[in-house]
Scaffold this active site. Structure first.
Site, PDB file in Angstrom:
ATOM      1  N   LYS A  54       0.822  -1.130  -0.085  1.00 58.31           N
ATOM      2  CA  LYS A  54       0.061   0.054  -0.090  1.00 58.31           C
ATOM      3  C   LYS A  54       0.657   1.232   0.017  1.00 58.31           C
ATOM      4  O   LYS A  54       0.648   2.215  -0.686  1.00 58.31           O
ATOM      5  CB  LYS A  54      -0.912   0.078   1.119  1.00 58.31           C
ATOM      6  CG  LYS A  54      -1.744   1.453   1.460  1.00 58.31           C
ATOM      7  CD  LYS A  54      -2.415   1.099   2.657  1.00 58.31           C
ATOM      8  CE  LYS A  54      -1.653   1.139   4.094  1.00 58.31           C
ATOM      9  NZ  LYS A  54      -0.768   2.386   4.374  1.00 58.31           N
ATOM     10  N   THR A  55       1.753   1.281   0.786  1.00 56.68           N
ATOM     11  CA  THR A  55       2.645   2.558   1.053  1.00 56.68           C
ATOM     12  C   THR A  55       3.525   2.929  -0.451  1.00 56.68           C
ATOM     13  O   THR A  55       3.413   3.826  -0.589  1.00 56.68           O
ATOM     14  CB  THR A  55       3.587   2.451   2.177  1.00 56.68           C
ATOM     15  OG1 THR A  55       2.852   2.243   3.492  1.00 56.68           O
ATOM     16  CG2 THR A  55       4.324   3.707   2.428  1.00 56.68           C
ATOM     17  N   ASP A 241      -4.315   8.486   2.680  1.00 54.63           N
ATOM     18  CA  ASP A 241      -3.821   6.870   3.157  1.00 54.63           C
ATOM     19  C   ASP A 241      -4.783   6.791   4.394  1.00 54.63           C
ATOM     20  O   ASP A 241      -5.484   7.491   5.016  1.00 54.63           O
ATOM     21  CB  ASP A 241      -2.524   7.092   3.693  1.00 54.63           C
ATOM     22  CG  ASP A 241      -1.928   5.964   3.903  1.00 54.63           C
ATOM     23  OD1 ASP A 241      -2.340   4.793   3.350  1.00 54.63           O
ATOM     24  OD2 ASP A 241      -0.871   5.814   4.800  1.00 54.63           O
ATOM     25  N   GLU A 242      -4.909   5.189   4.444  1.00 51.42           N
ATOM     26  CA  GLU A 242      -5.789   4.771   5.655  1.00 51.42           C
ATOM     27  C   GLU A 242      -7.059   5.282   5.521  1.00 51.42           C
ATOM     28  O   GLU A 242      -7.676   5.682   6.415  1.00 51.42           O
ATOM     29  CB  GLU A 242      -5.215   4.894   6.922  1.00 51.42           C
ATOM     30  CG  GLU A 242      -3.537   4.464   6.954  1.00 51.42           C
ATOM     31  CD  GLU A 242      -3.393   2.862   7.227  1.00 51.42           C
ATOM     32  OE1 GLU A 242      -4.589   2.102   7.049  1.00 51.42           O
ATOM     33  OE2 GLU A 242      -2.300   2.331   7.564  1.00 51.42           O
ATOM     34  N   GLN A 272      -9.603  -4.001   7.490  1.00 52.48           N
ATOM     35  CA  GLN A 272      -8.539  -3.555   8.710  1.00 52.48           C
ATOM     36  C   GLN A 272      -9.135  -2.252   9.335  1.00 52.48           C
ATOM     37  O   GLN A 272      -8.400  -1.589  10.024  1.00 52.48           O
ATOM     38  CB  GLN A 272      -7.139  -3.313   8.329  1.00 52.48           C
ATOM     39  CG  GLN A 272      -6.520  -4.438   7.632  1.00 52.48           C
ATOM     40  CD  GLN A 272      -4.969  -4.270   7.296  1.00 52.48           C
ATOM     41  OE1 GLN A 272      -4.396  -4.170   8.195  1.00 52.48           O
ATOM     42  NE2 GLN A 272      -4.848  -4.151   5.989  1.00 52.48           N
ATOM     43  N   ARG A 618      -0.493 -10.132  10.636  1.00 56.68           N
ATOM     44  CA  ARG A 618       0.784  -9.768  11.129  1.00 56.68           C
ATOM     45  C   ARG A 618       2.119 -10.890  11.276  1.00 56.68           C
ATOM     46  O   ARG A 618       3.144 -10.229  11.124  1.00 56.68           O
ATOM     47  CB  ARG A 618       0.644  -9.366  12.734  1.00 56.68           C
ATOM     48  CG  ARG A 618      -0.318  -8.093  13.152  1.00 56.68           C
ATOM     49  CD  ARG A 618      -0.142  -6.986  12.067  1.00 56.68           C
ATOM     50  NE  ARG A 618      -1.352  -7.085  11.043  1.00 56.68           N
ATOM     51  CZ  ARG A 618      -1.157  -6.266  10.127  1.00 56.68           C
ATOM     52  NH1 ARG A 618      -0.141  -5.542  10.063  1.00 56.68           N
ATOM     53  NH2 ARG A 618      -2.140  -6.643   9.028  1.00 56.68           N
TER      54      ARG A 618
END
Length: 756
Positions: A54-55, A241-242, A272, A618
């Site tokens: 994503k980043t 973002d997010e 998420q 994770r």
């Protein structure tokens, strides 16, 4: 991967460089990432699953917009959720471009809001040099507002009012805009008047709080069309973002700014979205296509973090949610080892098991820094912290203090210290006015002055000053009542078990009630921690022995190296990754959390499931899920049911370890044989009514408990796990038994039967 550029989600091919070859900043992207980076102008939603890059996509798209001339730096608004993420994005973009991108409006929502407010604060009655209040300042100001309204701030806590105000600001409500359905019964329905008075006081002080950094810019854009038009023209591209973590005010702000050009790219993962308790609305990302008709949607599903088994497990679980866009993570890597499910006897055995597993992996060459224990609630960390200290395993609690460093635990321990040692001035000073008793700073300063000159402990000086006039009558009365409580607790030291005395102190002091009356979001967690503390004290014969243990624990915590096991809550783990992840406490009521289900119903259940999904994803190599068959609740042991989420995990990707002999692969046949079919059938029927059935013979079920019998010390018994033994002590439904082969154990009476 082919170097040919694909069609973009928005329907138009991006500009091709001469020769049709990809420029350096686009090389190495997979097809979906490339499509997201090079999509044409217009609304674009990038659904980026965990570990899908994503980043990289967001920063490369920003760099691509600037490098292709589709926007200049000052024409771009890029919004992140943390200052750290903003700094990293700037660094990455400048590295890709090979030059500075000065002029970007890049930062958190609050920093962007502050920038707007510094320029236009006069429109909301703020001067340019306004100050921003922190939480302590807010609470003091709200207390003044309550007192001005002639309301008792002990009955109507300022912190509870702060929670209401924050919620309304997160939803974009000014005082006159709060709907009746949102008001509630705080201060007998006067909460809106208090909110209005609070906002007026802020104007008088030329100040705002963090909620105003969103609410005021939103107000300005709504009420000043010329300023809104200026920003809409300026920002030719908006990147977020997010997006799944945005609250209503942030959502409204973005929608206003993007309504003219609609050139907005939002990156996020609805699977998420786990922060509803702090205002996040998953509905914002779910209705993106309604807000921006014709929007392109690109799914990033190729995972670069986890094994196939971990991804298959996570995808199978989250598929049970209905409020989601839908995507399935996959990887080209090997399937790896299955996700393991371990059923343990109680939380102590759970901590021992996970500690042993960590040590085994460390001996095999794994770094402790690549291992994490993730829990649903903060109080669960205590058992792991104490076990790790016993083993000498260095650890850290991420995102919060260690158990014995938490403020509420330090407060409670200070009470115990002062009872055990009257000369403990530090403990006296910490809790003499906690909760507030009317013994203020001036009185404590006076006590200190006398104590230093006379070289006496504060408690002795306090007793002396009850007979003099140095302190006000009201203060002397409050001090006398406090000292009387201390005397009563000291007399009880030799009479009451440590656990009972601790409960009495916390209750009679008003400390427990203080947190029960506190309506802030963290109050329930603090109460859970206090319950966990009381449970810990029960393991010691005296208060003194417990205090010595705490001292040793705190001393050991300071002796750490850099290679540490991470212990944290699932909420704190978002955005992190580890080779080995242990997910502890997967039991009904604990996870999914019963309090959350009671307050939010089906919507909260889906968020709890998203939290489980975050936990599983994770892990890079190994994921172990554990649950305990029994947990101590107050003074009674309680049998626990495995979390419903365990039943929802796809069998093809999991492995049951069956450490507990009461947990067997063929649970149905075992139960039929041991207890008889009629009794088991009745038990299964009850489980079905509760919606906690775990179907299939390969699933884990808790062993149906036998009806409790009356046992006495000296009785000969049989236990399925520990074998034959003789009862040495009875405490409620808990038995202490000297087993022939397993040594002395404490067990629940429903899991033993009389032996000849």
């Amino acid at each position: 991967m082919s170097d040919a550029l694909p069609k973009t989600a928005a329907g138009a091919a991006p500009m091709m460089p001469p020769g049709g070859e990809l420029p350096p900043h686009l090389r190495g992207l997979n097809p979906e990432q490339l499509a997201a980076v090079t999509a044409a102008d217009g609304p674009l939603l990038v659904l980026a699953g965990a570990g899908t890059g994503k980043t990289r996509v967001l920063t490369t798209r920003l760099a691509h917009l600037l490098m292709t001339g589709r926007a200049r730096p000052h024409e771009v608004l890029a919004v992140t959720f943390t200052n750290k993420a903003a700094r990293e994005m700037v660094e990455r973009v400048e590295h890709l471009m090979g030059r500075s991108c000065a002029g970007l409006w890049l930062g958190t929502f609050h920093s962007i809001g502050l920038r707007m407010l510094r320029a236009h604060g006069e429109l909301v009655e703020l001067q340019a040099n306004f100050t921003i209040l922190d939480t302590d300042d807010q609470l003091r100001l709200l207390k003044q507002v309550l007192q001005a309204a002639e309301l008792d701030d002990k009955r109507w806590a300022p912190r509870a009012l702060l929670g209401l105000v924050q919620r309304w600001k997160d939803r974009g409500y000014r005082p006159e805009e709060v709907p009746a359905s949102e008001v509630g019964d705080f201060a007998a329905g006067r909460s809106l008047q208090l909110y209005k008075a609070y906002q007026q006081r802020l104007v008088t002080l030329n100040a705002c709080d963090f909620g105003d950094l969103l609410l005021h810019p939103l107000t300005i854009l709504r009420t000043a069309p010329d300023i809104l038009a200026r920003y809409q023209t300026r920002f030719r591209a908006i990147l977020v973002d997010e997006y799944q973590d945005t609250n209503v005010a942030q959502y409204l702000l973005l929608r206003l700014l993007a309504q003219t050009h609609k050139n907005i790219t939002c990156v996020g993962d609805d699977d998420q979205s786990i922060y509803s308790w702090r205002g996040a609305e998953v509905g914002n990302i779910l209705r993106f296509e309604q807000d921006f008709p014709g929007a392109g949607v690109i799914r990033l599903e190729r995972n670069y973090r986890s094994t196939g088994a971990i991804l298959g497990t996570a995808s199978g679980l989250i598929a049970k949610n209905t409020a989601r866009h839908g995507k399935t993570l996959w990887t080209e890597d090997e399937p790896g080892v299955p996700v393991r499910i371990a059923g343990l006897w109680d939380e102590q055995e759970e901590a021992r098991y996970i500690g042993d597993e960590i040590e085994a992996r460390q001996r095999a060459g794994s770094s402790l820094a690549q291992m994490a224990v993730l829990v649903r609630a903060g109080f669960q960390t205590r058992a792991f912290e104490e076990r790790f200290i016993q083993l000498g395993l260095p650890y850290r609690v991420v995102g919060g203090p260690r158990f014995y460093e938490r403020a509420e635990i330090r407060d409670a321990v200070a009470y115990l210290r002062l009872v055990a040692q009257p000369a403990d001035d530090l403990a006296f000073e910490r809790i003499v006015n906690l909760p507030r008793r009317g013994i203020g700073d001036a009185a404590i300063k006076t006590l200190h002055g006398v104590a230093r000159s006379a070289e006496l402990p504060l408690t002795r000086v306090a007793r002396q000053m009850l007979e003099t006039d140095e302190l006000a009558t009201r203060t002397r009365n409050a001090l006398a009542a406090f000292l009387a409580m201390l005397d009563n607790w000291r007399r009880a030291l030799a009479e009451l078990p440590p656990r009972d005395l601790a409960e009495r102190i916390l209750d009679e002091s008003g400390y427990t009630a203080m947190w029960q009356n506190d309506k802030s979001a963290d109050a329930p967690g603090r109460l859970d921690n206090l319950k966990e503390l009381v449970k810990a004290i029960e393991e010691f014969e005296t208060i003194g022995a417990f205090l010595e243990h705490v001292s040793l624990v705190m001393d050991a915590v300071g002796e750490r190296g850099a290679d540490l096991v991470s212990v944290m809550t699932l909420h704190g783990a978002k955005g992190l990754e580890f080779d080995h992840v242990f997910l502890a406490g997967w039991e009904e009521g604990l996870f999914p959390n019963q309090r959350a289900l009671d307050e939010g119903g089906a919507k909260s259940l889906e968020e709890e499931r998203r939290l489980a999904y975050v936990g599983i994803t994770r892990a890079r190599q190994c994921c172990t899920i554990s649950f305990a068959s029994n947990r101590r609740i107050y003074n009674q042991w309680s049998s626990s049911v495995p979390s419903r989420f365990i039943a929802e995990l796809p069998p093809a990707h999991i492995e049951h370890l069956h450490r507990n002999p009461a947990m067997r692969p063929d649970t149905d046949a075992f139960a039929d044989e041991l207890f008889g079919q009629p009794r088991v059938a009745k038990f299964r029927s009850r489980r079905a009514e509760l919606g906690k059935v775990i179907e299939g013979k390969a699933e884990i079920l808790k062993t149906p408990p036998r009806p409790s019998a009356v046992f006495s010390a000296g009785d000969r018994i049989f236990h399925q796990k520990f074998g034959y033994g003789r009862i040495t002590a009875v405490d409620g439904n808990k038995l202490e038994i000297a087993f022939d082969k397993a040594g002395t154990k404490k067990v629940i009476d429903s899991f033993v039967e009389a032996a000849g």
